[in-house]
Design a protein around this motif. Structure first.
Motif, PDB file in Angstrom:
ATOM      1  N   GLY A  65       0.796  -1.215   0.000  1.00 24.40           N
ATOM      2  CA  GLY A  65       0.000   0.000   0.000  1.00 24.40           C
ATOM      3  C   GLY A  65       0.827   1.262   0.000  1.00 24.40           C
ATOM      4  O   GLY A  65       0.279   2.369   0.009  1.00 24.40           O
ATOM      5  N   ASP A  66       2.170   1.116  -0.044  1.00 23.62           N
ATOM      6  CA  ASP A  66       3.029   2.298   0.100  1.00 23.62           C
ATOM      7  C   ASP A  66       4.103   2.367  -0.976  1.00 23.62           C
ATOM      8  O   ASP A  66       5.132   3.005  -0.779  1.00 23.62           O
ATOM      9  CB  ASP A  66       3.682   2.298   1.481  1.00 23.62           C
ATOM     10  CG  ASP A  66       4.677   1.155   1.655  1.00 23.62           C
ATOM     11  OD1 ASP A  66       4.583   0.156   0.905  1.00 23.62           O
ATOM     12  OD2 ASP A  66       5.547   1.262   2.536  1.00 23.62           O
ATOM     13  N   GLN A  67       3.864   1.730  -2.124  1.00 22.97           N
ATOM     14  CA  GLN A  67       4.862   1.721  -3.189  1.00 22.97           C
ATOM     15  C   GLN A  67       4.267   2.330  -4.461  1.00 22.97           C
ATOM     16  O   GLN A  67       3.630   1.628  -5.257  1.00 22.97           O
ATOM     17  CB  GLN A  67       5.373   0.305  -3.445  1.00 22.97           C
ATOM     18  CG  GLN A  67       6.172  -0.260  -2.284  1.00 22.97           C
ATOM     19  CD  GLN A  67       6.720  -1.653  -2.562  1.00 22.97           C
ATOM     20  OE1 GLN A  67       6.490  -2.236  -3.606  1.00 22.97           O
ATOM     21  NE2 GLN A  67       7.447  -2.187  -1.602  1.00 22.97           N
ATOM     22  N   PRO A  68       4.457   3.620  -4.673  1.00 29.63           N
ATOM     23  CA  PRO A  68       3.921   4.275  -5.864  1.00 29.63           C
ATOM     24  C   PRO A  68       4.363   3.567  -7.142  1.00 29.63           C
ATOM     25  O   PRO A  68       5.527   3.211  -7.287  1.00 29.63           O
ATOM     26  CB  PRO A  68       4.515   5.685  -5.790  1.00 29.63           C
ATOM     27  CG  PRO A  68       4.798   5.885  -4.339  1.00 29.63           C
ATOM     28  CD  PRO A  68       5.194   4.546  -3.809  1.00 29.63           C
ATOM     29  N   GLY A  69       3.424   3.374  -8.054  1.00 30.39           N
ATOM     30  CA  GLY A  69       3.721   2.693  -9.309  1.00 30.39           C
ATOM     31  C   GLY A  69       3.584   1.195  -9.229  1.00 30.39           C
ATOM     32  O   GLY A  69       3.358   0.534 -10.244  1.00 30.39           O
ATOM     33  N   LEU A 109      11.952  -1.167 -10.089  1.00 31.46           N
ATOM     34  CA  LEU A 109      10.554  -0.821 -10.314  1.00 31.46           C
ATOM     35  C   LEU A 109      10.024   0.040  -9.169  1.00 31.46           C
ATOM     36  O   LEU A 109       9.284   1.005  -9.382  1.00 31.46           O
ATOM     37  CB  LEU A 109       9.691  -2.078 -10.456  1.00 31.46           C
ATOM     38  CG  LEU A 109       9.915  -2.963 -11.678  1.00 31.46           C
ATOM     39  CD1 LEU A 109       8.791  -3.999 -11.799  1.00 31.46           C
ATOM     40  CD2 LEU A 109      10.014  -2.149 -12.961  1.00 31.46           C
ATOM     41  N   ILE A 110      10.398  -0.313  -7.946  1.00 31.48           N
ATOM     42  CA  ILE A 110       9.984   0.487  -6.789  1.00 31.48           C
ATOM     43  C   ILE A 110      10.597   1.883  -6.874  1.00 31.48           C
ATOM     44  O   ILE A 110       9.903   2.899  -6.666  1.00 31.48           O
ATOM     45  CB  ILE A 110      10.413  -0.190  -5.473  1.00 31.48           C
ATOM     46  CG1 ILE A 110       9.718  -1.548  -5.315  1.00 31.48           C
ATOM     47  CG2 ILE A 110      10.106   0.707  -4.276  1.00 31.48           C
ATOM     48  CD1 ILE A 110      10.180  -2.337  -4.102  1.00 31.48           C
ATOM     49  N   LEU A 111      11.870   1.948  -7.212  1.00 34.08           N
ATOM     50  CA  LEU A 111      12.551   3.242  -7.302  1.00 34.08           C
ATOM     51  C   LEU A 111      11.966   4.110  -8.403  1.00 34.08           C
ATOM     52  O   LEU A 111      11.823   5.333  -8.236  1.00 34.08           O
ATOM     53  CB  LEU A 111      14.048   3.030  -7.535  1.00 34.08           C
ATOM     54  CG  LEU A 111      14.809   2.288  -6.425  1.00 34.08           C
ATOM     55  CD1 LEU A 111      16.276   2.135  -6.795  1.00 34.08           C
ATOM     56  CD2 LEU A 111      14.668   3.013  -5.085  1.00 34.08           C
ATOM     57  N   ALA A 112      11.617   3.493  -9.539  1.00 31.84           N
ATOM     58  CA  ALA A 112      11.015   4.256 -10.634  1.00 31.84           C
ATOM     59  C   ALA A 112       9.682   4.850 -10.206  1.00 31.84           C
ATOM     60  O   ALA A 112       9.360   5.997 -10.539  1.00 31.84           O
ATOM     61  CB  ALA A 112      10.832   3.355 -11.854  1.00 31.84           C
ATOM     62  N   GLY A 113       8.897   4.078  -9.451  1.00 28.10           N
ATOM     63  CA  GLY A 113       7.628   4.591  -8.951  1.00 28.10           C
ATOM     64  C   GLY A 113       7.824   5.736  -7.974  1.00 28.10           C
ATOM     65  O   GLY A 113       7.093   6.737  -8.011  1.00 28.10           O
ATOM     66  N   LEU A 114       8.821   5.613  -7.090  1.00 26.52           N
ATOM     67  CA  LEU A 114       9.116   6.679  -6.132  1.00 26.52           C
ATOM     68  C   LEU A 114       9.579   7.946  -6.847  1.00 26.52           C
ATOM     69  O   LEU A 114       9.165   9.062  -6.499  1.00 26.52           O
ATOM     70  CB  LEU A 114      10.191   6.214  -5.145  1.00 26.52           C
ATOM     71  CG  LEU A 114       9.820   5.082  -4.187  1.00 26.52           C
ATOM     72  CD1 LEU A 114      11.038   4.668  -3.355  1.00 26.52           C
ATOM     73  CD2 LEU A 114       8.673   5.477  -3.263  1.00 26.52           C
ATOM     74  N   ALA A 156       8.881   8.864  -9.902  1.00 29.44           N
ATOM     75  CA  ALA A 156       7.755   9.465 -10.609  1.00 29.44           C
ATOM     76  C   ALA A 156       6.867  10.253  -9.657  1.00 29.44           C
ATOM     77  O   ALA A 156       6.408  11.350  -9.970  1.00 29.44           O
ATOM     78  CB  ALA A 156       6.939   8.377 -11.316  1.00 29.44           C
ATOM     79  N   LYS A 157       6.636   9.714  -8.477  1.00 27.09           N
ATOM     80  CA  LYS A 157       5.810  10.418  -7.484  1.00 27.09           C
ATOM     81  C   LYS A 157       6.509  11.693  -7.022  1.00 27.09           C
ATOM     82  O   LYS A 157       5.868  12.744  -6.864  1.00 27.09           O
ATOM     83  CB  LYS A 157       5.514   9.512  -6.296  1.00 27.09           C
ATOM     84  CG  LYS A 157       4.616  10.169  -5.261  1.00 27.09           C
ATOM     85  CD  LYS A 157       4.088   9.194  -4.242  1.00 27.09           C
ATOM     86  CE  LYS A 157       3.111   9.869  -3.292  1.00 27.09           C
ATOM     87  NZ  LYS A 157       2.489   8.918  -2.348  1.00 27.09           N
ATOM     88  N   ALA A 158       7.812  11.619  -6.791  1.00 28.10           N
ATOM     89  CA  ALA A 158       8.556  12.793  -6.358  1.00 28.10           C
ATOM     90  C   ALA A 158       8.531  13.877  -7.432  1.00 28.10           C
ATOM     91  O   ALA A 158       8.422  15.071  -7.128  1.00 28.10           O
ATOM     92  CB  ALA A 158       9.996  12.419  -6.039  1.00 28.10           C
ATOM     93  N   SER A 159       8.599  13.457  -8.688  1.00 21.75           N
ATOM     94  CA  SER A 159       8.561  14.408  -9.787  1.00 21.75           C
ATOM     95  C   SER A 159       7.236  15.150  -9.818  1.00 21.75           C
ATOM     96  O   SER A 159       7.183  16.365 -10.027  1.00 21.75           O
ATOM     97  CB  SER A 159       8.783  13.676 -11.121  1.00 21.75           C
ATOM     98  OG  SER A 159       8.665  14.567 -12.207  1.00 21.75           O
ATOM     99  N   GLY A 160       6.149  14.417  -9.573  1.00 23.05           N
ATOM    100  CA  GLY A 160       4.831  15.041  -9.535  1.00 23.05           C
ATOM    101  C   GLY A 160       4.684  16.010  -8.389  1.00 23.05           C
ATOM    102  O   GLY A 160       3.911  16.969  -8.464  1.00 23.05           O
ATOM    103  N   GLY A 161       5.441  15.775  -7.318  1.00 23.37           N
ATOM    104  CA  GLY A 161       5.359  16.648  -6.152  1.00 23.37           C
ATOM    105  C   GLY A 161       6.442  17.710  -6.121  1.00 23.37           C
ATOM    106  O   GLY A 161       6.603  18.410  -5.133  1.00 23.37           O
ATOM    107  N   GLY A 162       7.204  17.815  -7.202  1.00 20.90           N
ATOM    108  CA  GLY A 162       8.237  18.841  -7.284  1.00 20.90           C
ATOM    109  C   GLY A 162       9.601  18.407  -6.767  1.00 20.90           C
ATOM    110  O   GLY A 162      10.541  19.186  -6.761  1.00 20.90           O
TER     111      GLY A 162
END
Length: 284
Positions: free
Chosen positions: A48-52, A202-207, A209-215
């Motif tokens: 539940g805590d792994q973006p992507g 894959l986990i790092l790519a999701g993280l 991407a989320k960080a990019s969306g949040g600046g």
């Protein structure tokens, strides 16, 4: 009189054998009923805590690559969407929840390892990821590979094998910073309380991407140093269920579903995913 006694003894032996045979047959039937193969409803453990990969939204639903894979596996096993229930698991609780019957399957960036195979069985893998490193862009020039993590603050998640692979197996003296999950690692990294996060790409790519969306400005080092076969966790000894899941995974790659899902979730983060059917571990 002797003949009568003999006939009675023979009848008793046959009756006992019949009862024993019936009991044995019931035992086999019960074992078969415990398999996930043929079920019309499944409880699937997910992160539940792994973006992507597997992330729980505010409304309680789950989204990510692993969620889509789990839905596809269930559908191809004949389970309707209404029969699928997702339940959150963590790196520390996956094995116990499978053993206790709290979940039927686990699709949660669950790397297949010899230690874990002692406790549960695995279908797949459905993807082979690679452990890499995520850093702030400002640190990209000073952290270029695993050796550069020496003396650096590195996230450690209980139950995950990622930190031990850096510190114990590779012998790199990174400094552990505890976090409850990889979403917490992301918060600590963007907040400057960590120098790096190292786990599956894959986990790092999701993280990222989320960080990019949040600046947030994060980047993958792109220096992989392990293979991480993502398996579908299943109750120990459920060979029929394992084979059914493997058939579903094979079809997902053959008809282009798996490559499409990989592209959907990870191409935006710049990750070049493998789109061929992984080599299965075997259902034993």
């Amino acid at each position: 009189m002797v003949e009568v006694r003999a006939r009675r003894l023979a009848a008793a032996v046959l009756a006992a054998a019949a009862v024993l045979g019936a009991g044995t047959a019931c035992g086999i039937a019960d074992a078969g009923e415990d398999s996930v193969a043929g079920k019309d409803a499944l409880v699937i453990g997910v992160n539940g805590d792994q973006p992507g990969l597997g992330e729980r939204r505010g409304d309680g639903s789950f989204t990510g690559f692993d969620i889509d894979v789990a839905k596809e596996i269930a559908r191809r096993m004949g389970v309707p969407a209404a029969g699928v229930t997702f339940r959150r698991v963590t790196s520390a609780t996956r094995e116990k929840m499978l053993q206790d019957g709290d979940v039927d399957l686990v699709v949660a960036s669950y790397s297949i390892t010899p230690e874990r195979k002692v406790k549960v069985s695995f279908a797949g893998p459905y993807y082979v990821a690679h452990q890499d490193i995520l850093v702030r862009r400002s640190e990209a020039r000073s952290i270029r590979n695993i050796d550069d993590l020496k003396g650096r603050r590195l996230c450690r998640v209980p139950g995950s094998v990622s930190f031990p692979r850096v510190h114990d197996e590779q012998g790199v003296a990174a400094l552990p910073v505890e976090a409850g999950g990889y979403a917490d690692c992301l918060t600590e990294l963007t907040g400057g309380r960590l120098d790096a996060v190292s786990t599956d790409d894959l986990i790092l790519a999701g993280l990222a991407a989320k960080a990019s969306g949040g600046g947030g400005g994060l980047t993958l080092v792109n220096a992989p140093f392990t293979d991480e076969p993502y398996g579908v966790g299943i109750r120990k000894g459920d060979v029929d269920g394992c084979e059914a899941v493997n058939k579903a995974i094979t079809r997902m790659y053959q008809d282009g579903t798996a490559p499409r899902l990989l592209d959907k979730w990870f191409r935006p983060a710049g990750l070049k995913a493998t789109t061929t059917v992984p080599q299965f571990e075997g259902c034993v």
